[in-house]
Design a protein around this motif. Structure first.
Motif: not given
Ligand code: SAH
Length: 366
Positions: A93, A113-117, A119, A172, A175
């Motif tokens: 990730t 990659r984070y759980t919700d976005r 960067t 994905g 973001n």
């Protein structure tokens, strides 16, 4: 006497990166396709493919006449980034890419990659001329500015990989974008602004990202901060302060010899006024150098009452440096003192350390 042509051999003229679709404004794209013998409306179709569908294979663009696709590809979509090395950690990730540019210059980008976005951290220059002693990039000086398209392409590579399910965690999109890779973005202002416009323009002109998701990090080139406020793109401004007093900052961030802390902060508050955006203050905590309680007090006083958020970054020691990250108790005290002054502050997580992908470690060592 040198014969004609000989001098050029000795001192080759610096070449510009090849022109690419992402370098062009919407109007310029129309002009270019007309030059290639296509009607102007094809420009829109090409942008739909490239920015909208994230396809970088002109051969598959069935809305473009087959016989013209090779010319479109060769003249408007040259390969800008050649992967030299891809490293990942955190179960795939976090991915760092080392890129070679057309002239051999190297830059890096990191996808997190984070759980919700997602960067992405990108570079604006090959090398950097700001010479901050704690930063790995600064140690070799500036090679050159990146072109707009070289900046944009770092994001598109990540966006394509995400769209094609090539990154752990499934399909994905990007973001957030942070200009915290190599280089000083304000020292490559024109190309960085053009790149930001490609990111924020709606498809098909660009990729339609919110300006709020973009962070431009700078050492504090004061005139450029005022310019940015006038652009009408409310990106997040991050300023690498690292110190509340000019004496030490003159050493830690040498551009402070030109633009003092009070001038930098005035420019920040103007930015906050004009854009309504909270300014980020970056502060790398360096053990026994800038992490004393009195400096936290001074920083708290300087910042309190303003639209601001402090990011404390544990220093990532660079090879050969005698400096290291603060003691955990000093870090905690620093944070607490800022909070006591009513200043919003958090400690930044340092993803990608194992792959030299964390802040300040980006130095193409290949
Ligand atoms: N030139 C710009 C952007 C690139 S650096 C700037 O200076 O803001 C992105 C951030 O990483 C900056 O805040 C920079 O000061 C910080 N940084 C550089 N080296 C670091 C290191 N070794 N440890 C922690 N942060 C570092």
């Amino acid at each position: 006497m040198p014969k004609p042509g000989e001098l050029e051999m000795v001192a080759p003229k610096r070449q510009k990166p090849p022109l690419h679709w992402s370098d062009l404004t919407v109007d310029e794209r129309k002009e270019k396709v007309v030059e290639l013998g296509l009607p102007a409306f094809r420009a829109d179709q090409i942008s739909r493919q490239f920015f909208g569908r994230l396809s970088n294979d002109p051969q598959s663009w069935t809305d473009i006449p087959a016989e013209l696709r090779p010319a479109v590809q060769a003249q408007l979509f040259p390969e800008l980034l050649t992967s030299v090395k891809a490293l990942d950690c955190d179960g795939g990730t976090t991915v760092k890419q080392v890129w070679k540019l057309f002239d051999g210059a190297m830059v890096e980008s990191v996808l997190m990659r984070y759980t919700d976005r997602v960067t992405m951290c990108i570079s604006s220059q090959a090398g950097c001329g700001m010479n901050c002693p704690f930063c790995a990039t600064g140690q070799n000086g500036l090679t050159r500015n990146l072109s707009t398209a070289e900046i944009v392409e770092q994001i598109l590579v990540g966006a394509r990989a995400l769209a094609n399910d090539e990154i752990a965690g499934g399909v994905g999109r990007v973001n957030n974008i942070v200009f915290m890779g190599m280089g000083e973005p304000m020292a490559n202002y024109k190309n960085v602004i053009a790149a930001i416009r490609r990111f924020t323009d709606d498809a098909p002109a660009g990729i339609g990202l919110s300006a709020r998701g973009i962070t431009l990090s700078t050492v504090g080139l004061v005139p450029r901060i005022y310019d940015l406020a006038k652009e009408g793109i409310p990106v997040t401004l991050a300023v690498s302060l690292h110190c509340p007093d000019d004496e030490l900052r003159d050493t830690l961030v040498p551009i402070n010899n030109r633009f003092k802390i009070n001038e930098v902060l005035d420019a920040c508050w103007n930015y906050a006024d004009v854009t309504g955006r909270r300014v980020s203050i970056e502060y790398a905590l360096i053990k026994d150098i800038n992490d004393q309680a009195w400096r936290a007090e001074l920083l708290g006083k300087l910042l309190q009452g303003n639209l601001v958020h402090v990011n404390l970054i544990p220093l990532n020691p660079t090879p050969g440096s005698i400096w290291t990250a603060s003691r955990p108790e000093d870090e905690r005290a620093f944070l607490r003192i800022l909070h006591e002054h009513g200043v919003a502050a958090t400690v930044r997580d340092t993803r990608g350390r194992e792959i030299d992908g964390a802040c300040g470690q980006l130095a193409a060592s290949v």
